[in-house]
Scaffold this motif. Structure first.
Motif, PDB file in Angstrom:
ATOM      1  N   LEU A 715       0.618  -1.175   0.015  1.00  0.00           N
ATOM      2  CA  LEU A 715       0.074   0.084  -0.111  1.00  0.00           C
ATOM      3  C   LEU A 715       0.764   1.290   0.090  1.00  0.00           C
ATOM      4  CD1 LEU A 715      -2.742  -0.850   2.448  1.00  0.00           C
ATOM      5  CD2 LEU A 715      -3.058  -0.982   0.208  1.00  0.00           C
ATOM      6  N   THR A 716       1.943   1.340   0.867  1.00  0.00           N
ATOM      7  CA  THR A 716       2.831   2.539   0.777  1.00  0.00           C
ATOM      8  C   THR A 716       3.621   2.777  -0.354  1.00  0.00           C
ATOM      9  OG1 THR A 716       3.189   1.848   3.438  1.00  0.00           O
ATOM     10  CG2 THR A 716       4.587   3.615   2.222  1.00  0.00           C
ATOM     11  N   ILE A 717       3.753   1.700  -1.170  1.00  0.00           N
ATOM     12  CA  ILE A 717       4.636   1.821  -2.340  1.00  0.00           C
ATOM     13  C   ILE A 717       3.788   2.584  -3.472  1.00  0.00           C
ATOM     14  CG2 ILE A 717       5.558   0.597  -4.401  1.00  0.00           C
ATOM     15  CD1 ILE A 717       6.502  -1.642  -2.490  1.00  0.00           C
ATOM     16  N   PRO A 721       1.323   7.727   0.993  1.00  0.00           N
ATOM     17  CA  PRO A 721       1.120   7.312   2.445  1.00  0.00           C
ATOM     18  C   PRO A 721       0.465   8.238   3.334  1.00  0.00           C
ATOM     19  CG  PRO A 721       3.581   6.925   1.519  1.00  0.00           C
ATOM     20  CD  PRO A 721       2.563   7.833   0.592  1.00  0.00           C
ATOM     21  N   GLU A 722       0.366   9.641   3.093  1.00  0.00           N
ATOM     22  CA  GLU A 722      -0.088  10.595   3.869  1.00  0.00           C
ATOM     23  C   GLU A 722      -1.569  10.532   3.836  1.00  0.00           C
ATOM     24  OE1 GLU A 722       2.636  14.554   4.234  1.00  0.00           O
ATOM     25  OE2 GLU A 722       2.398  13.812   2.420  1.00  0.00           O
ATOM     26  N   ILE A 723      -2.281  10.072   2.925  1.00  0.00           N
ATOM     27  CA  ILE A 723      -3.604   9.877   2.620  1.00  0.00           C
ATOM     28  C   ILE A 723      -4.013   8.430   3.224  1.00  0.00           C
ATOM     29  CG2 ILE A 723      -5.478   9.434   1.021  1.00  0.00           C
ATOM     30  CD1 ILE A 723      -4.053  11.566  -0.625  1.00  0.00           C
ATOM     31  N   THR A 724      -3.065   7.406   2.900  1.00  0.00           N
ATOM     32  CA  THR A 724      -3.551   5.824   3.305  1.00  0.00           C
ATOM     33  C   THR A 724      -3.274   5.908   4.769  1.00  0.00           C
ATOM     34  OG1 THR A 724      -2.392   5.088   1.383  1.00  0.00           O
ATOM     35  CG2 THR A 724      -2.824   3.623   2.887  1.00  0.00           C
ATOM     36  N   PHE A 725      -2.418   6.473   5.332  1.00  0.00           N
ATOM     37  CA  PHE A 725      -2.276   6.558   6.919  1.00  0.00           C
ATOM     38  C   PHE A 725      -2.180   7.890   7.499  1.00  0.00           C
ATOM     39  CE2 PHE A 725       0.364   3.270   4.728  1.00  0.00           C
ATOM     40  CZ  PHE A 725      -0.192   2.004   5.293  1.00  0.00           C
TER      41      PHE A 725
END
Length: 944
Positions: A715-717, A721-725
């Motif tokens: 997911l991070t790739i 990442p700022e939206i996902t987490f």
């Protein structure tokens, strides 16, 4: 005299006979500078063990204090600094470090004394003066806060205990303020010292839900991480009275009491682990004794008549959390042994309870499962055969006491207890099944006319069917009986359980297509009936759970999987049931999803071994044609469309003990299968998958944590990442990703972790600091030497992003390492992506640390050739990075610039300046301009 900061170890003057101590101290200092504080600590400890001189000991203890400050272990930092002060009372550096540790521990009055001593020893030291001003301000603020809260506390209790204020908004606000105040340690202390516990007891005695909740939540603040207040609170309220609140009918109050008891356990266990000291230690006589008193009362509550089913479940949940060791590395399992000796019969009584007859204990649908989980955890915590034998003996004696001489009711309770053990510590369940007459009674009771008796017997038969020792006996004797029950019984509750028994026996071959227990088409018929029951919302959730159990077994068959994912109504019913209060269904739902997504471990057999096995007439497992990747991908799409992510997110959030580590592992496996395809990752993120994966990656089995961490990496790739987490959650992702860098993980997991960390390292300095704190840098450096080009490239990219941090720049600048050489050499590699990453890192480092520019010619004789290749590269990005490196080198020193201008670099730069306006031409022009400024070259006639 200047004082080094809290993280700087002091050098030691050379002395006689101290060469090994001196070397270890030097090694410790070097490790400290590299950020390896654990390694530095070890070196200083070894030096102390060599019998160092008193002066050396003081320095080593000071250095150890610096390490502990960096590691944020302030208790140990204070201890080490105190040891240095014992050697030399005027040791100003040790005093300063101790003051820093005391400040972090909240003991401001003691920290001030140390700082005042520092100032008296060095009156002109600005560091000490500033620290003293800062801490003085904190103390004044604390005094002001404490004095202002005096009146507030008194006023709040007056409102809450005023009978005239019943149900008013004023009362509600006062209760909320009290809870908020108790969350701060100063506020909690003020409430405690203002006779708060006795006043809170009066609130509890009112029996009003709102007031009881306010009192319990305030007590949480008073007891949180504070041993002495916890013991005093238990003493004033009475341990028995606190535990009894668990048993009330009101679920919210019972849950709040459960949270309070968890906080109390944590405070007491911390005391047992750390020991106690200072003022607080004087109050606590023995936290281990208080712990046992609390557990003893919980065990008593399990078998008390009149306790609510929810309260009983909460008591079991607490015991599951606080009794067994967290890790097998802890040698002491004394608490587990104590609970087995004093409470095993009580736990078995809950596990063996029969729900309907009057006079029985009130249990919920989850009580027996919770009892099974607790028994399993206790059994797993045993260390030797003698302890396990004692467990078996106690279980068998309990079952025998009910089985013999207690009539039919006793036999039912004994069989129910065997079922409980079969779902928990199955070794104990198997032993119980082998007791004389037990299995025969199960078979006989299956034919009973009474539904309650049949239910108990059929469930026992189902649980026994999965156990190897009894499977053949049950297949021979039970299949015909279960078929008969399924066909003839008029009660759905019996039919559905009989069906599950048949499903369990029918799935004995697992995913092996060639091992079928029943005739062709039988499993599909059974699955169709399971789906029909699952979709029937007229049947209670407890019975529908058995339909899911059946599907969990039948979905080993790929034909069943295909039909199941096509049935939208069945999927919807499955997901709704997973979100219901019927928590015992979680494992079955997770198992069915693992089967549908093929996320279990499967290795392709070696064709040569298959041929050998066939030649030797050995059985060869066969994969179903519909379990090929294309079918699996299609099933994943259908599950995503049906809302599988929101259901799993809800499952992962549950606080029930039914969410065992094994269940967490199953959820992690499914999540990893769901994010396999890049185009599906957005759906998983949008439905909360990222948030659900974090706890799965931090708790559970090693395999489960690794699978969840890999899903997080994917997911991070591919997403922001700022939206996902969002918010602080992004920092929690770092630790799981770093765990994938360990050597026991696969190359793919290493690669994906490096790619994900590269993304995070490019976002902010705070994230880079988090990666450094997790000690990822040495592992990332190791992968820069990896043979696999993709892993090597990913590690280099990650290191280049981390190079924006001062600490990493210090590593490159430190003497005696090959980090810079590796970047220079990689800038000349054939792999263009690796070349780009290394050249980018080189450009950044030479910009931020000009001292590195003069070292580039020293690291390899090919440096000039590598730079020329970069400048001549057809890739404009590589060309730009090369010109930036050259510009940095030219600006760093005239000597380096002279070497470059005497080579072909001058000619190349001259050509580059004449190109179309771009970052490359600008950098090349700046290089030549600087060379002109140095007087190394002259501008041409036309001023160029």
């Amino acid at each position: 005299m200047t004082v080094s900061g809290p993280g700087t170890p002091e050098p030691r003057p050379a002395g006689r006979g101290a060469s090994s101590v001196e070397q270890l101290r030097k090694d410790g200092n070097d490790l400290f500078k590299c950020g390896d504080y654990e390694g530095a600590l070890t070196a200083y400890t070894q030096a102390l063990g060599l019998g160092a001189a008193p002066q050396d000991q003081a320095i080593l203890h000071r250095n150890r204090a610096a390490c502990h400050l960096k590691l944020e272990d302030y208790d140990k930092a204070e201890t080490e600094a105190s040891k240095a002060i014992e050697k030399d009372g005027g040791d100003v550096k040790a005093l300063y470090r101790r003051s820093q540790a005391l400040e972090k521990l909240g003991r401001l009055d003691q920290a001030v004394l140390d700082l005042q001593r520092c100032v008296s020893l060095e009156p002109k030291n600005k560091v000490f003066q500033e620290a003293l001003r800062s801490i003085g301000g904190q103390i004044q603020e604390k005094v002001r806060y404490m004095s202002s809260t005096d009146a507030k506390v008194e006023q709040m209790f007056q409102i809450l205990l005023d009978p005239q204020e019943k149900g008013t908004e004023k009362k509600q606000k006062a209760s909320q303020n009290l809870v908020v105040l108790a969350r701060e340690d100063a506020g909690a202390e003020k409430i405690f010292r203002s006779n708060g516990v006795q006043l809170l007891q009066r609130l509890l005695d009112t029996g009003e839900t709102d007031l009881m909740l306010a009192a319990l939540r305030t007590l949480v603040g008073i007891c949180s991480e504070h041993q002495s207040r916890t013991v005093a609170t238990l003493s004033m309220l009475g341990t028995r009275q606190v535990v009894s609140i668990l048993g009330v009918e009101n679920q919210a109050v019972s849950l709040a009491a459960c949270h309070l008891l968890q906080v109390m356990f944590d405070a007491l266990k911390e005391g047992v682990k750390k020991g106690f000291r200072g003022k607080e230690g004087a109050i606590i006589v023995d936290p281990a004794r208080e712990l046992k008193v609390l557990i003893s009362n919980l065990l008593e509550l399990l078998t008390e008549v009149g306790v609510s089913g929810q309260g009983r479940d909460n008591a079991l949940t607490l015991l599951i959390k606080v009794v067994p060791r967290k890790t097998p590395k802890d040698p002491n399992n004394g608490l587990t042994l104590w609970v087995i000796d004093h409470g095993l019969k009580k736990i078995l009584e809950v596990g063996g309870s029969v729900q309907d007859p009057p006079g029985e204990l009130t249990v919920t649908a989850n009580s027996r499962m919770s009892a099974s989980i607790l028994l399993s955890k206790l059994f797993d915590d045993l260390k030797c055969d003698a302890e396990r034998e004692n467990f078996h003996r106690l279980c068998e004696n309990y079952i025998k006491s009910w089985f013999e001489g207690q009539g039919l009711a006793g036999k039912l309770r004994a069989i129910q207890t065997v079922s409980c053990l079969l779902q928990g510590p199955c070794d104990a369940g198997n032993r119980a099944l082998e007791m004389n007459g037990v299995m025969e009674s199960v078979i006989a009771l299956c034919a009973s006319e009474q539904e309650e008796e049949q239910l108990v017997a059929v469930e026992a038969l189902i649980h026994a069917a999965g156990k190897a020792k009894r499977a053949s006996f049950i297949t021979a004797n039970g299949v015909s009986l279960l078929k008969d029950l399924y066909k003839r019984s008029e009660k759905d509750s019996i039919r559905i359980r009989a069906l599950v028994g048949l499903c369990k026996l029918g799935s004995a071959g697992g995913t092996d297509f060639s091992m079928k227990q029943f005739a062709e088409g039988s499993t599909l018929k059974l699955a169709k009936q399971c789906r029909k029951w699952l979709c029937n919302d007229q049947i209670d959730a407890g019975t529908r759970r058995w339909a899911v159990e059946g599907l969990a077994y039948l979905t080993f068959d790929a034909d069943v999987k295909e039909e199941f994912v096509e049935d939208e109504a069945a999927l919807k019913a499955l997901f709704q049931l997973s979100k219901s209060e019927e928590r015992s269904v979680l494992f079955a739902v997770a198992s069915a999803l693992v089967n549908c997504t093929n996320s279990y471990d499967y290795e392709e057999p070696d064709p040569k071994m298959v041929e050998l096995a066939k030649y030797a007439k050995q059985h060869v497992p066969e994969q179903h044609p519909k379990d090929k990747p294309s079918f699996v991908r299609a099933r994943v799409k259908k599950l995503l469309a049906a809302g599988v992510v929101s259901a799993m997110t809800c499952m992962a959030k549950t606080d029930s003990p039914v969410l065992t580590n094994s269940c967490r592992e199953l959820l992690s496996r499914v999540f990893l299968a769901l994010v396999e395809e890049v185009e599906d990752r957005g759906t998983v993120v949008a439905q909360g998958g990222g948030k659900a994966l974090l706890p799965l990656a931090l708790e559970g089995t090693d395999v489960g944590q690794t699978k969840a961490a890999q899903a997080l990496a994917k997911l991070t790739i591919t997403s922001n990442p700022e939206i996902t987490f969002p918010g602080e959650r992004i920092y929690e992702v770092v630790r799981p990703l770093v765990s994938l860098l360990h050597l026991n993980c696969s190359g793919l997991q290493n690669f994906e972790a490096l790619m994900a960390l590269t993304n995070l390292a490019g976002i902010s300095e705070r994230l880079r600091q988090k990666i450094l704190k997790e000690k990822a840098v040495p592992m990332i450096e190791g992968y820069m030497f990896e043979e696999h080009e993709m892993i090597r490239r990913a590690a280099t990219e990650c290191m280049c992003n981390l190079a924006m941090s001062k600490e990493v720049q210090d590593l490159f600048e430190a003497e005696g390492n090959d980090r810079l050489k590796l970047l220079v050499l990689y800038s000349g590699e054939d792999d263009e992506l690796l070349q780009r990453a290394a050249a980018g890192g080189l450009a950044m480092l030479t910009s931020m640390r000009p001292s590195l520019c003069s070292r580039i010619p020293q690291v390899t004789t090919h440096w000039l050739e590598i730079l020329q290749d970069l400048l001549l590269s057809p890739n404009q990005e590589l060309q730009h990075r090369g010109t930036v490196v050259v510009l940095n080198m030219v600006e760093a020193s005239r000597e380096t610039a002279s070497t470059l201008m005497e080579s072909e670099v001058l000619e190349i730069l001259s050509v580059l300046t004449k190109g179309k306006e771009s970052p490359v031409t600008r950098a090349a022009t700046a290089c030549l301009g600087k060379a002109v400024e140095y007087g190394l070259i002259k501008p041409s006639q036309d001023g160029e």
